[in-house]
Design a protein around this motif. Sequence first.
Motif: not given
Length: 192
Positions: A104-128
Amino acid sequence: MSRWEPDARERFVAAALELFTDQGYDDTTVAQIAERAGLTKSTFFRHFSDKREVLAAGQETLSRLFAEGISSAPADASPLAAVAAGLANAASAMTPFNRELAPRLEAVIATSSELQERAALKQVGMALAMADALRSRGVTDQVASTAAELGVLAFKGAFAEWIADGPDGTADLAALLRDALDRLRSAVAQLG
Protein backbone atom coordinates in the motif's frame (compact mmCIF):
# COMPACT_ATOMS: atom_id res chain seq x y z
CA MET A 1 -8.95 -12.65 21.57
CA SER A 2 -8.40 -9.05 20.50
CA ARG A 3 -6.09 -8.11 17.68
CA TRP A 4 -2.70 -6.69 18.67
CA GLU A 5 -2.74 -2.88 18.64
CA PRO A 6 0.38 -1.27 17.15
CA ASP A 7 2.13 1.61 18.88
CA ALA A 8 1.31 5.25 18.11
CA ARG A 9 3.77 5.56 15.23
CA GLU A 10 2.44 2.41 13.59
CA ARG A 11 -1.14 3.55 14.16
CA PHE A 12 -0.37 6.84 12.41
CA VAL A 13 1.30 5.04 9.51
CA ALA A 14 -1.61 2.62 9.09
CA ALA A 15 -4.19 5.42 9.33
CA ALA A 16 -2.31 7.62 6.86
CA LEU A 17 -2.01 4.81 4.33
CA GLU A 18 -5.72 4.06 4.60
CA LEU A 19 -6.60 7.70 4.02
CA PHE A 20 -4.04 8.25 1.28
CA THR A 21 -5.44 5.18 -0.50
CA ASP A 22 -9.08 6.19 -0.02
CA GLN A 23 -8.94 9.91 -0.77
CA GLY A 24 -5.45 10.65 -2.05
CA TYR A 25 -2.33 12.09 -0.48
CA ASP A 26 -3.07 15.73 -1.31
CA ASP A 27 -6.61 15.58 0.07
CA THR A 28 -5.62 14.04 3.41
CA THR A 29 -4.91 16.25 6.42
CA VAL A 30 -2.95 15.60 9.57
CA ALA A 31 -6.15 16.07 11.57
CA GLN A 32 -7.81 13.30 9.58
CA ILE A 33 -4.83 10.99 10.11
CA ALA A 34 -4.88 11.62 13.85
CA GLU A 35 -8.63 11.04 14.04
CA ARG A 36 -8.39 7.78 12.06
CA ALA A 37 -5.54 6.61 14.31
CA GLY A 38 -7.58 7.43 17.42
CA LEU A 39 -4.92 9.85 18.61
CA THR A 40 -4.51 13.61 18.79
CA LYS A 41 -2.99 16.01 16.30
CA SER A 42 -0.43 17.08 18.92
CA THR A 43 0.60 13.43 19.35
CA PHE A 44 1.06 13.24 15.58
CA PHE A 45 3.48 16.17 15.69
CA ARG A 46 5.46 14.54 18.51
CA HIS A 47 6.21 11.72 16.08
CA PHE A 48 6.30 13.41 12.65
CA SER A 49 7.02 16.88 11.32
CA ASP A 50 4.41 16.59 8.54
CA LYS A 51 2.25 14.04 6.74
CA ARG A 52 4.98 13.25 4.23
CA GLU A 53 7.22 12.02 7.04
CA VAL A 54 4.66 9.35 7.96
CA LEU A 55 5.64 7.51 4.81
CA ALA A 56 9.32 7.52 5.77
CA ALA A 57 8.67 6.46 9.36
CA GLY A 58 11.15 3.59 9.34
CA GLN A 59 14.00 5.24 7.45
CA GLU A 60 16.03 6.32 10.45
CA THR A 61 15.60 2.94 12.12
CA LEU A 62 16.50 1.09 8.95
CA SER A 63 19.60 3.23 8.38
CA ARG A 64 20.64 2.69 12.01
CA LEU A 65 20.17 -1.08 11.67
CA PHE A 66 22.27 -1.17 8.50
CA ALA A 67 25.05 0.82 10.21
CA GLU A 68 24.97 -1.27 13.39
CA GLY A 69 25.18 -4.49 11.40
CA ILE A 70 28.11 -3.18 9.38
CA SER A 71 29.88 -1.99 12.52
CA SER A 72 29.44 -5.35 14.23
CA ALA A 73 30.76 -7.39 11.28
CA PRO A 74 34.05 -9.21 11.92
CA ALA A 75 37.10 -6.94 11.62
CA ASP A 76 38.42 -8.94 8.66
CA ALA A 77 35.11 -8.85 6.75
CA SER A 78 35.27 -7.48 3.22
CA PRO A 79 33.20 -4.36 2.51
CA LEU A 80 30.45 -6.46 0.88
CA ALA A 81 30.52 -8.98 3.72
CA ALA A 82 30.07 -6.08 6.14
CA VAL A 83 27.15 -4.79 4.02
CA ALA A 84 25.67 -8.31 4.15
CA ALA A 85 25.88 -8.13 7.95
CA GLY A 86 24.05 -4.79 7.84
CA LEU A 87 21.35 -6.21 5.60
CA ALA A 88 20.92 -9.22 7.89
CA ASN A 89 20.61 -6.93 10.90
CA ALA A 90 17.87 -4.93 9.16
CA ALA A 91 16.07 -8.09 8.06
CA SER A 92 15.89 -9.29 11.66
CA ALA A 93 13.83 -6.22 12.57
CA MET A 94 11.25 -6.55 9.79
CA THR A 95 7.83 -7.55 11.05
CA PRO A 96 4.54 -8.71 9.55
CA PHE A 97 3.42 -5.07 9.92
CA ASN A 98 6.16 -4.00 7.48
CA ARG A 99 5.21 -6.73 5.06
CA GLU A 100 1.49 -5.96 5.26
CA LEU A 101 1.76 -2.20 4.70
CA ALA A 102 4.57 -2.12 2.13
CA PRO A 103 2.43 -2.74 -1.00
CA ARG A 104 0.00 0.00 0.00
CA LEU A 105 2.89 2.34 0.77
CA GLU A 106 4.36 1.76 -2.69
CA ALA A 107 0.98 2.34 -4.33
CA VAL A 108 0.54 5.66 -2.51
CA ILE A 109 4.09 6.78 -3.37
CA ALA A 110 3.43 6.02 -7.04
CA THR A 111 0.61 8.59 -7.06
CA SER A 112 2.71 11.61 -6.11
CA SER A 113 5.91 13.08 -7.52
CA GLU A 114 6.58 14.66 -4.12
CA LEU A 115 6.43 11.24 -2.47
CA GLN A 116 8.54 9.67 -5.21
CA GLU A 117 11.22 12.29 -4.54
CA ARG A 118 11.01 11.51 -0.81
CA ALA A 119 11.39 7.78 -1.54
CA ALA A 120 14.49 8.49 -3.62
CA LEU A 121 15.94 10.57 -0.78
CA LYS A 122 15.25 7.68 1.57
CA GLN A 123 17.43 5.43 -0.57
CA VAL A 124 20.17 8.06 -0.61
CA GLY A 125 19.98 8.25 3.19
CA MET A 126 20.28 4.48 3.53
CA ALA A 127 23.31 4.43 1.23
CA LEU A 128 24.95 7.25 3.21
CA ALA A 129 24.40 5.40 6.48
CA MET A 130 26.00 2.26 5.09
CA ALA A 131 28.88 4.14 3.46
CA ASP A 132 29.59 6.06 6.70
CA ALA A 133 29.64 2.80 8.66
CA LEU A 134 32.05 1.31 6.12
CA ARG A 135 34.30 4.39 6.27
CA SER A 136 34.38 4.01 10.05
CA ARG A 137 35.84 0.55 9.42
CA GLY A 138 38.63 2.11 7.35
CA VAL A 139 37.15 1.44 3.91
CA THR A 140 38.09 4.05 1.30
CA ASP A 141 35.42 6.49 0.11
CA GLN A 142 34.93 5.03 -3.39
CA VAL A 143 34.76 1.44 -2.19
CA ALA A 144 32.46 2.37 0.71
CA SER A 145 30.10 4.26 -1.59
CA THR A 146 30.03 1.46 -4.16
CA ALA A 147 29.42 -1.25 -1.56
CA ALA A 148 26.69 0.85 0.05
CA GLU A 149 24.93 1.42 -3.27
CA LEU A 150 25.04 -2.33 -3.93
CA GLY A 151 23.55 -2.83 -0.47
CA VAL A 152 20.67 -0.49 -1.27
CA LEU A 153 20.06 -2.25 -4.60
CA ALA A 154 20.08 -5.63 -2.84
CA PHE A 155 17.68 -4.38 -0.18
CA LYS A 156 15.33 -2.83 -2.72
CA GLY A 157 15.16 -6.01 -4.82
CA ALA A 158 14.91 -8.45 -1.93
CA PHE A 159 12.31 -6.37 -0.11
CA ALA A 160 10.19 -6.29 -3.28
CA GLU A 161 10.40 -10.09 -3.52
CA TRP A 162 9.53 -10.44 0.17
CA ILE A 163 6.40 -8.31 -0.02
CA ALA A 164 5.35 -9.92 -3.32
CA ASP A 165 5.16 -13.21 -1.39
CA GLY A 166 2.15 -11.71 0.41
CA PRO A 167 1.34 -11.01 4.05
CA ASP A 168 1.16 -14.73 4.87
CA GLY A 169 4.11 -15.68 2.67
CA THR A 170 6.96 -17.91 3.75
CA ALA A 171 9.82 -16.13 1.98
CA ASP A 172 12.72 -15.39 4.32
CA LEU A 173 13.91 -11.79 3.92
CA ALA A 174 17.42 -12.54 5.20
CA ALA A 175 17.85 -15.30 2.59
CA LEU A 176 16.45 -13.06 -0.15
CA LEU A 177 18.93 -10.33 0.84
CA ARG A 178 21.88 -12.75 0.73
CA ASP A 179 20.79 -14.00 -2.70
CA ALA A 180 20.28 -10.46 -4.03
CA LEU A 181 23.72 -9.35 -2.83
CA ASP A 182 25.32 -12.48 -4.33
CA ARG A 183 23.65 -11.76 -7.70
CA LEU A 184 24.93 -8.18 -7.61
CA ARG A 185 28.43 -9.33 -6.68
CA SER A 186 28.34 -11.68 -9.68
CA ALA A 187 27.05 -8.92 -11.95
CA VAL A 188 29.86 -6.57 -10.89
CA ALA A 189 32.43 -9.30 -11.58
CA GLN A 190 31.07 -9.59 -15.12
CA LEU A 191 31.68 -5.90 -15.78
CA GLY A 192 35.34 -6.69 -16.30
